[in-house]
Scaffold this motif. Structure first.
Motif, mmCIF file in Angstrom:
data_model
loop_
_atom_site.group_PDB
_atom_site.id
_atom_site.type_symbol
_atom_site.label_atom_id
_atom_site.label_comp_id
_atom_site.label_asym_id
_atom_site.label_seq_id
_atom_site.Cartn_x
_atom_site.Cartn_y
_atom_site.Cartn_z
ATOM 1 N N THR A 23 16.537 6.808 5.212
ATOM 2 C CA THR A 23 16.537 4.891 5.710
ATOM 3 C C THR A 23 15.327 5.509 6.850
ATOM 4 O OG1 THR A 23 18.243 5.758 7.478
ATOM 5 C CG2 THR A 23 18.583 3.472 5.782
ATOM 6 N N SER A 71 24.796 4.601 4.960
ATOM 7 C CA SER A 71 25.849 4.658 3.817
ATOM 8 C C SER A 71 25.658 5.506 2.227
ATOM 9 C CB SER A 71 26.855 3.858 4.174
ATOM 10 O OG SER A 71 27.322 3.194 5.869
ATOM 11 N N ASP A 72 25.015 4.822 2.121
ATOM 12 C CA ASP A 72 24.815 4.830 0.346
ATOM 13 C C ASP A 72 23.745 6.160 0.000
ATOM 14 O OD1 ASP A 72 22.265 4.511 1.106
ATOM 15 O OD2 ASP A 72 21.825 2.377 -0.537
ATOM 16 N N GLY A 73 23.557 6.973 1.509
ATOM 17 C CA GLY A 73 23.572 8.430 1.277
ATOM 18 C C GLY A 73 21.371 8.099 0.999
ATOM 19 N N SER A 74 20.769 6.571 1.089
ATOM 20 C CA SER A 74 19.702 6.719 0.836
ATOM 21 C C SER A 74 19.271 7.207 2.205
ATOM 22 C CB SER A 74 19.335 5.353 0.805
ATOM 23 O OG SER A 74 20.055 4.507 2.137
ATOM 24 N N SER A 115 26.340 9.232 8.364
ATOM 25 C CA SER A 115 25.613 7.666 8.760
ATOM 26 C C SER A 115 25.569 7.489 10.103
ATOM 27 C CB SER A 115 26.156 6.599 7.183
ATOM 28 O OG SER A 115 27.759 6.725 7.411
#
Length: 156
Positions: A131, A126-129, A88
């Motif tokens: 970006t 950080s949420d796995g998305s 991340s």
């Protein structure tokens, strides 16, 4: 010197000289005329072909990207992310010793001049998305899936 290379994600333009590869970018064009690859760019073209064939996981090119000292520091950190793994922006910022530098790290990531070779596609939210990605999120997803294919599930 520059040369063009057809990849599964489009036409890549590879630039550099005897000091190293300075730029690899994906172009939004479909057609190109095959040209002779300058001697100084042969290794880069061969390694990119090896990457896309699934035979190469680590680039060993002589690199010469233009950037600020901070950008180069971020790019060096990106090069440490192993094939098939992600980090991340927050993890990258911590690794660089400044948790508050997330936006600066993201900006440096976005200025990466060496598409695929410096693996900025391996950085996610950080949420796995998935970006932002200069080459388009569909290319980022393709690269991450290519490097870490889903496991085949048994049918029976």
């Amino acid at each position: 010197m520059t040369t063009l290379l057809k990849t599964p994600l489009g036409i890549a333009e590879v630039s550099g000289d005897e000091l190293g590869i300075s730029k690899i970018e994906i172009l939004d064009q479909e057609e190109f005329q095959q040209e002779e690859v300058p001697k100084e760019l042969e290794t880069a073209v061969d390694q990119l072909k090896g990457y896309f064939s699934g035979e190469l996981k680590n680039f060993t090119l002589k690199m010469n990207p233009a950037g600020t000292n901070f950008q180069k520091q971020v790019w060096q950190a990106l090069n440490k992310i192993p094939y098939g793994e992600t980090r991340s922006y927050l993890e990258l910022s911590k690794e660089l010793g400044n948790v508050k530098a997330i936006r600066a790290v993201a900006a440096a990531n976005g200025k990466n001049p060496l598409w695929i070779v410096i693996p900025c596609h391996r950085v996610i939210g950080s949420d796995g998305s998935l970006t932002g990605y200069a080459g388009g999120l569909w290319r980022k997803k393709w690269l991450l899936d290519f490097e870490n294919p889903p496991l085949q599930q048994e049918l029976f």
